[in-house]
Write a protein that holds these residues in place. Structure first.
Motif, short mmCIF file in Angstrom:
data_model
loop_
_atom_site.label_atom_id
_atom_site.label_comp_id
_atom_site.label_asym_id
_atom_site.label_seq_id
_atom_site.Cartn_x
_atom_site.Cartn_y
_atom_site.Cartn_z
N LEU A 1 46.00 45.57 30.92
CA LEU A 1 46.36 44.20 30.58
C LEU A 1 46.13 43.95 29.09
CD1 LEU A 1 43.59 42.26 30.25
CD2 LEU A 1 43.51 42.62 32.71
N THR B 1 52.42 37.04 33.12
CA THR B 1 51.46 36.49 32.17
C THR B 1 50.74 35.33 32.84
OG1 THR B 1 52.85 37.11 30.28
CG2 THR B 1 51.16 35.45 29.90
N LEU C 1 46.33 36.30 29.86
CA LEU C 1 46.20 37.66 30.36
C LEU C 1 47.57 38.14 30.80
CD1 LEU C 1 42.98 37.28 32.57
CD2 LEU C 1 43.12 38.07 30.19
N HIS C 2 48.07 39.16 30.13
CA HIS C 2 49.37 39.74 30.50
C HIS C 2 49.14 41.04 31.25
CE1 HIS C 2 53.60 40.67 30.44
NE2 HIS C 2 53.31 41.88 29.96
N VAL D 1 38.47 40.45 36.53
CA VAL D 1 39.59 40.73 37.43
C VAL D 1 39.13 41.69 38.51
CG1 VAL D 1 41.29 40.39 35.58
CG2 VAL D 1 40.49 42.70 36.09
N VAL E 1 41.71 36.90 39.77
CA VAL E 1 41.74 36.82 38.30
C VAL E 1 41.20 35.45 37.93
CG1 VAL E 1 43.20 36.83 36.24
CG2 VAL E 1 43.80 38.30 38.18
N VAL F 1 44.96 40.95 26.42
CA VAL F 1 44.24 39.68 26.31
C VAL F 1 44.75 38.93 25.09
CG1 VAL F 1 41.98 38.61 26.05
CG2 VAL F 1 42.19 40.79 27.27
#
Length: 333
Positions: free
Chosen positions: A225, A186, A80-81, A200, A154, A227
């Motif tokens: 974000l 990240t 997840l960024h 999240v 998260v 994925v």
């Protein structure tokens, strides 16, 4: 990149990790544009609102999601960024919750002392100046503090079909409350169940390390974000990467065990990235690591171990995936 937008209705909030059906399935590479409520689900709005009257402990840390990721299987890594975190309200709230916090008696640290006086602080958000304003409750002091948006929570579905409260941090992530979970980071999480089943939430407009009183400047958040998925390899504990550092979050009680988890997992990560045996990685870690506290208040405590890339060249997890995600994110901001 596919873009999926989702703003949950209160009836769609998830309150656990595991045990909740995914709201939708997304492909690796998908951009999610989400809205997340604050930890109090909007129930603390003024200085006259207090936890004992306004909050139900069963319904704290509402989660946006969960989402299933197509192709994710146990043993993979969910990526997840965090592209952008923007306050979604012009105010945030922090409050003292009876028998909750790092400097009061709790259910785990039983004392004869009465709970601390309940008090709530409302912070005004100045978007133009990127500040939140602390206003003292018993004096005239006001301080403008820089906005530092982060996500407190998260995580993915835990292993072994466990269902865990959204108040809890553990190996699956969850309520880690680390300021490292900010835009540009990240996050690498272990996939324990098919689809990963991640969510999240718990926006913080800013928070000091340790989250001493148990609540940050809690506020709703607009979240963007990306994925992604790495097949065939999985961390034991949440790993983080930003442009300058790599980090590991460990969660447990007592606090030194949370620290030990983050240290041991970082030793393993340094060994993987640099080809070091365990004792060489241990020695290097000892000389270069930082170990900030994330939280000392939750059902588990969380500690972070991080290492600067400038000190240790060659820290490129997953062949530079973070840099690739950063490049993809440029067009989204």
């Amino acid at each position: 990149m596919d873009v999926v937008e989702f703003r949950p209705e209160p009836s769609q909030y998830a309150w656990t990790f595991g045990g909740a059906a995914p709201v939708r399935e997304v492909e690796p590479g998908t951009v999610l544009r989400l809205w997340c409520d604050d930890a109090f689900a909007g129930r603390i709005r003024s200085v006259s609102d207090v936890a004992s009257a306004n909050l139900d402990p069963r319904f704290l840390n509402p989660q946006t999601g969960p989402f299933a990721v197509r192709g994710a299987e146990p043993g993979d890594t969910l990526v997840l960024h965090l592209v952008d975190l923007t306050p979604a309200r012009d105010w945030g709230a922090s409050t003292l919750v009876p028998f909750f916090g790092g400097l009061t008696g709790t259910d785990r640290t039983a004392l004869l002392n009465p709970p601390l006086e309940e008090r709530t602080w409302i912070y005004e958000v100045d978007r133009a100046r990127s500040t939140v304003t602390f206003v003292a409750g018993r004096s005239d002091l006001q301080l403008d503090l820089p906005l530092a948006p982060m996500l407190g929570t998260v995580g993915v579905a835990p292993a072994n079909r466990e269902v865990r409260s959204s108040l809890t941090p553990d190996a699956f992530g969850g309520n880690m409350d680390t300021p490292e979970m900010r835009a540009g980071t990240t996050c690498y999480l272990p996939v324990n169940e098919p689809g990963a089943i991640f969510s999240v939430g718990d926006g913080h407009y800013r928070q000091g390390e340790g989250e001493s009183c148990g609540t940050a400047v809690e506020g709703a958040m607009d979240v963007t974000l990306i994925v992604d998925l790495v097949k065939g390899t999985s961390p034991l504990w949440p790993r983080l990467e930003n442009d300058d550092e790599i980090a590991v979050v460990g969660s447990s009680r007592p606090l030194e065990d949370a620290w030990r988890i983050s240290q041991v997992e970082m030793i393993a990560w340094l060994g993987e990235l640099l080809g070091l045996d365990r004792l060489d990685a241990y020695q290097l870690l000892t000389q270069v690591s930082l170990a900030p506290l994330a939280n000392v208040v939750d059902t588990n405590y969380s500690a972070v171990t991080k290492v600067a890339k400038a000190l240790v060249p060659g820290l490129r997890p997953h062949d530079g995936l973070h840099a690739d995600l950063r490049a993809r994110a440029v067009s989204l901001i």
